[in-house]
Design a protein around this motif. Structure first.
Motif, PDB file in Angstrom:
ATOM      1  N   LEU A  29       0.787  -1.227   0.000  1.00 23.15           N
ATOM      2  CA  LEU A  29       0.000   0.000   0.000  1.00 23.15           C
ATOM      3  C   LEU A  29       0.820   1.278   0.000  1.00 23.15           C
ATOM      4  N   GLY A  30       1.734   1.416   0.939  1.00 25.29           N
ATOM      5  CA  GLY A  30       2.497   2.655   1.040  1.00 25.29           C
ATOM      6  C   GLY A  30       3.490   2.859  -0.084  1.00 25.29           C
ATOM      7  N   ALA A  31       3.866   1.787  -0.769  1.00 31.28           N
ATOM      8  CA  ALA A  31       4.891   1.878  -1.815  1.00 31.28           C
ATOM      9  C   ALA A  31       4.313   2.108  -3.200  1.00 31.28           C
ATOM     10  N   THR A  32       3.032   1.825  -3.391  1.00 27.84           N
ATOM     11  CA  THR A  32       2.462   1.796  -4.735  1.00 27.84           C
ATOM     12  C   THR A  32       2.643   3.101  -5.495  1.00 27.84           C
ATOM     13  N   GLY A  33       2.324   4.228  -4.878  1.00 26.94           N
ATOM     14  CA  GLY A  33       2.434   5.500  -5.585  1.00 26.94           C
ATOM     15  C   GLY A  33       3.833   5.804  -6.044  1.00 26.94           C
ATOM     16  N   LEU A  34       4.831   5.399  -5.285  1.00 26.57           N
ATOM     17  CA  LEU A  34       6.212   5.654  -5.668  1.00 26.57           C
ATOM     18  C   LEU A  34       6.724   4.610  -6.644  1.00 26.57           C
ATOM     19  N   ALA A  35       6.149   3.398  -6.620  1.00 26.98           N
ATOM     20  CA  ALA A  35       6.461   2.417  -7.651  1.00 26.98           C
ATOM     21  C   ALA A  35       5.945   2.889  -9.006  1.00 26.98           C
ATOM     22  N   GLN A  36       4.776   3.550  -9.007  1.00 32.23           N
ATOM     23  CA  GLN A  36       4.263   4.124 -10.248  1.00 32.23           C
ATOM     24  C   GLN A  36       5.203   5.212 -10.758  1.00 32.23           C
ATOM     25  N   CYS A  37       5.691   6.057  -9.857  1.00 31.73           N
ATOM     26  CA  CYS A  37       6.653   7.101 -10.214  1.00 31.73           C
ATOM     27  C   CYS A  37       7.925   6.480 -10.795  1.00 31.73           C
ATOM     28  N   TYR A  38       8.388   5.403 -10.197  1.00 32.06           N
ATOM     29  CA  TYR A  38       9.580   4.685 -10.687  1.00 32.06           C
ATOM     30  C   TYR A  38       9.382   4.252 -12.128  1.00 32.06           C
ATOM     31  N   GLU A  39       8.242   3.618 -12.404  1.00 30.76           N
ATOM     32  CA  GLU A  39       7.980   3.117 -13.755  1.00 30.76           C
ATOM     33  C   GLU A  39       7.925   4.250 -14.773  1.00 30.76           C
ATOM     34  N   LEU A  40       7.189   5.303 -14.460  1.00 30.84           N
ATOM     35  CA  LEU A  40       7.004   6.377 -15.430  1.00 30.84           C
ATOM     36  C   LEU A  40       8.283   7.189 -15.635  1.00 30.84           C
ATOM     37  N   THR A  41       9.097   7.292 -14.595  1.00 31.32           N
ATOM     38  CA  THR A  41      10.395   7.953 -14.754  1.00 31.32           C
ATOM     39  C   THR A  41      11.244   7.204 -15.775  1.00 31.32           C
ATOM     40  N   HIS A  42      11.260   5.873 -15.671  1.00 33.72           N
ATOM     41  CA  HIS A  42      12.038   5.089 -16.636  1.00 33.72           C
ATOM     42  C   HIS A  42      11.414   5.138 -18.023  1.00 33.72           C
ATOM     43  N   GLN A  43      10.091   5.208 -18.104  1.00 35.60           N
ATOM     44  CA  GLN A  43       9.469   5.349 -19.421  1.00 35.60           C
ATOM     45  C   GLN A  43       9.913   6.648 -20.088  1.00 35.60           C
ATOM     46  N   LEU A  44       9.938   7.732 -19.344  1.00 37.38           N
ATOM     47  CA  LEU A  44      10.322   9.022 -19.912  1.00 37.38           C
ATOM     48  C   LEU A  44      11.820   9.106 -20.198  1.00 37.38           C
ATOM     49  N   ARG A  45      12.607   8.398 -19.415  1.00 36.93           N
ATOM     50  CA  ARG A  45      14.047   8.354 -19.689  1.00 36.93           C
ATOM     51  C   ARG A  45      14.364   7.486 -20.902  1.00 36.93           C
ATOM     52  N   GLY A  46      13.435   6.603 -21.265  1.00 42.50           N
ATOM     53  CA  GLY A  46      13.693   5.646 -22.336  1.00 42.50           C
ATOM     54  C   GLY A  46      14.461   4.440 -21.864  1.00 42.50           C
ATOM     55  N   SER A  47      14.391   4.161 -20.549  1.00 37.83           N
ATOM     56  CA  SER A  47      15.182   3.070 -19.960  1.00 37.83           C
ATOM     57  C   SER A  47      14.302   1.954 -19.399  1.00 37.83           C
ATOM     58  N   ALA A  48      13.085   1.816 -19.928  1.00 34.34           N
ATOM     59  CA  ALA A  48      12.166   0.791 -19.425  1.00 34.34           C
ATOM     60  C   ALA A  48      12.354  -0.556 -20.112  1.00 34.34           C
ATOM     61  N   GLU A  49      13.369  -0.665 -20.949  1.00 30.43           N
ATOM     62  CA  GLU A  49      13.751  -1.925 -21.595  1.00 30.43           C
ATOM     63  C   GLU A  49      12.566  -2.547 -22.342  1.00 30.43           C
ATOM     64  N   ALA A  50      12.237  -3.803 -22.073  1.00 31.87           N
ATOM     65  CA  ALA A  50      11.190  -4.485 -22.845  1.00 31.87           C
ATOM     66  C   ALA A  50       9.814  -3.870 -22.637  1.00 31.87           C
ATOM     67  N   ARG A  51       9.654  -3.050 -21.593  1.00 32.73           N
ATOM     68  CA  ARG A  51       8.365  -2.408 -21.325  1.00 32.73           C
ATOM     69  C   ARG A  51       8.242  -1.044 -22.004  1.00 32.73           C
ATOM     70  N   GLN A  52       9.296  -0.613 -22.663  1.00 27.97           N
ATOM     71  CA  GLN A  52       9.333   0.754 -23.163  1.00 27.97           C
ATOM     72  C   GLN A  52       8.210   1.066 -24.148  1.00 27.97           C
ATOM     73  N   VAL A  53       7.503   2.157 -23.868  1.00 25.81           N
ATOM     74  CA  VAL A  53       6.502   2.689 -24.785  1.00 25.81           C
ATOM     75  C   VAL A  53       7.205   3.697 -25.682  1.00 25.81           C
ATOM     76  N   GLN A  54       7.006   3.586 -26.972  1.00 25.43           N
ATOM     77  CA  GLN A  54       7.739   4.414 -27.917  1.00 25.43           C
ATOM     78  C   GLN A  54       7.174   5.834 -27.990  1.00 25.43           C
ATOM     79  N   LYS A  55       8.061   6.777 -28.257  1.00 24.24           N
ATOM     80  CA  LYS A  55       7.717   8.185 -28.488  1.00 24.24           C
ATOM     81  C   LYS A  55       6.917   8.783 -27.327  1.00 24.24           C
ATOM     82  N   VAL A  56       7.451   8.599 -26.112  1.00 24.33           N
ATOM     83  CA  VAL A  56       6.791   9.118 -24.912  1.00 24.33           C
ATOM     84  C   VAL A  56       7.440  10.427 -24.483  1.00 24.33           C
ATOM     85  N   ASP A  57       6.636  11.477 -24.349  1.00 26.74           N
ATOM     86  CA  ASP A  57       7.175  12.706 -23.767  1.00 26.74           C
ATOM     87  C   ASP A  57       6.332  13.220 -22.614  1.00 26.74           C
ATOM     88  N   ILE A  58       5.169  12.592 -22.351  1.00 19.22           N
ATOM     89  CA  ILE A  58       4.396  12.857 -21.136  1.00 19.22           C
ATOM     90  C   ILE A  58       3.909  11.527 -20.580  1.00 19.22           C
TER      91      ILE A  58
END
Length: 398
Positions: free
Chosen positions: A346-375
């Motif tokens: 429970l307490g970690a979920t919101g920051l785990a979401q932040c972790y994922e989206l930070t890597h998506q925007l950095r382009g470092s989400a590896e096999a999970r990467q969504v292409q052409k993401v800027d928001i």
């Protein structure tokens, strides 16, 4: 004057089942160290800290952070039910934006017990007790079903009755979550499921929900470092992920009156928070290509599509059937696997979401990467209630 705020570092540990994890102290400290390492900072450079958790005694935040360092930094403990982690992030971002500090830490952790969520206090009024007649009356035919199931699955049933949504659609959401989680080494469940697997699982409310449509109790921790532009430049930190807008809302009259399970589980909070973020940022929801949202039940993911504007009310089933919630569609929702597959400490979920989206925007989400993401959009909900919606952007495009 407000300052721009940036996510300079993120950290997360693998989520695990209750009984298989380290203590909350060790989990939280590990996540913080990873975030500091990711940012390239030492703990004594952090000027304030915010710790989100639900099941724990007072000053658990200090207990965790003292393992990392004892610098006299102000530490605030945050309990906002399942949105505790994103509330900690909200407070950290606010402190930096208002110029109170230039470097703030948000950490969330949870050491959970097996089984359905329950209160550990039976000698005082329960939270939201005044409004319990809403769910008790609207789900009176579900005696013996755990309360969380009655609330969220009951909201899904209301959608089924109102719009003709099929149970298989919720199963498709759960199957999608499993496909995404298969590419996430930090997710708890990485086995790919089919719609039939979900439909044929044990019914926890016949005709309304199977066990696989509910997120499991989970242990874990995640953290983020929020900094101002001047601090980042002074210390040579990355400024590629910016917090463009953020809003936190609580319940309104319409949450309970007229009585509605969809309202009760946070639809109005979610819609108001999302609208505030869109208005502040000038971003149209149709431009969002990746989103981490609060899928504690498959039913709530479907409801949230409509609440945050990914589709119109009543159109969520079509959104799913057209594949608009996954790769190749309109908006990849929960590329991490979400709460359903990644897990929900429970307490970690919101920051785990932040972790994922930070890597998506950095382009470092590896096999999970969504292409052409800027928001990227984050939605985290806690009954009781509080909803936090955050919009991140690549700083070089905003």
């Amino acid at each position: 004057m407000s300052q721009k705020t940036f996510i300079a570092g993120v950290g997360m540990i693998p989520f695990t089942k209750p009984g298989a994890s380290l203590s909350y102290v060790e989990m939280g400290a590990q996540a913080v160290r990873r975030a500091l390492d990711d940012a390239g900072l030492a703990y004594d450079q952090v000027q304030s800290a915010y710790a989100g958790y639900v099941y724990g005694d007072s000053t658990c935040g200090q207990t965790v952070l003292y393992e990392v360092g004892r610098t006299g930094v102000p530490i605030f403990n945050v309990n906002n039910n399942c949105s505790s982690g994103s509330t900690a992030l909200f407070l950290a971002r606010t402190a930096v934006e208002l110029g109170q500090v230039d470097c703030a830490l948000a950490v969330g952790f949870e050491q959970m017990q097996p089984g359905a969520l329950q209160s550990h206090w039976d000698d005082r009024p329960q939270t939201r007790e005044r409004f319990h007649p809403v769910w008790q009356t609207l789900t009176a035919d579900a005696q013996g079903v755990p309360r969380a199931v009655r609330c969220f699955a009951g909201a899904g049933r209301e959608h089924m009755r109102k719009y003709g949504t099929k149970l298989e659609t919720f199963a498709a959401i759960r199957a999608k979550a499993s496909r995404h989680a298969a590419n996430n080494p930090l997710a708890m469940f990485r086995t790919v499921l089919t719609v039939d697997d979900v439909m044929n699982d044990k019914a926890i409310w016949p005709g309304v929900a199977t066990r696989l449509m509910a997120c499991p109790p989970t242990c874990g921790a995640a953290a983020a470092i929020v900094v101002s532009e001047r601090f980042a430049r002074r210390h040579g930190l990355r400024t590629d992920v910016q917090v463009l807008a953020q809003s936190m809302t609580t319940d309104v009259v319409e949450s309970f009156d007229p009585p509605s399970m969809i309202g009760y589980v946070g639809f109005h909070m979610s819609r108001a928070a999302a609208q505030a973020v869109y208005e502040h940022s000038g971003v149209d929801p149709k431009d969002v290509r990746v989103c981490e949202l609060h899928d504690c039940f498959a039913h709530n993911e479907l409801l949230t599509y409509e609440a945050i504007g990914l589709c119109q009310e009543g159109q969520a089933e079509r959104f799913v059937l057209d594949g608009d919630n996954t790769y190749g569609g309109q908006c990849v929702t929960n590329p991490s696997g979400g709460l359903l597959s990644k897990g929900h400490p429970l307490g970690a979920t919101g920051l785990a979401q932040c972790y994922e989206l930070t890597h998506q925007l950095r382009g470092s989400a590896e096999a999970r990467q969504v292409q052409k993401v800027d928001i990227a959009l984050q939605h985290n909900l806690g009954l009781g209630g509080a909803c936090v919606v955050t919009l991140y952007g690549r700083a070089d495009t905003h």
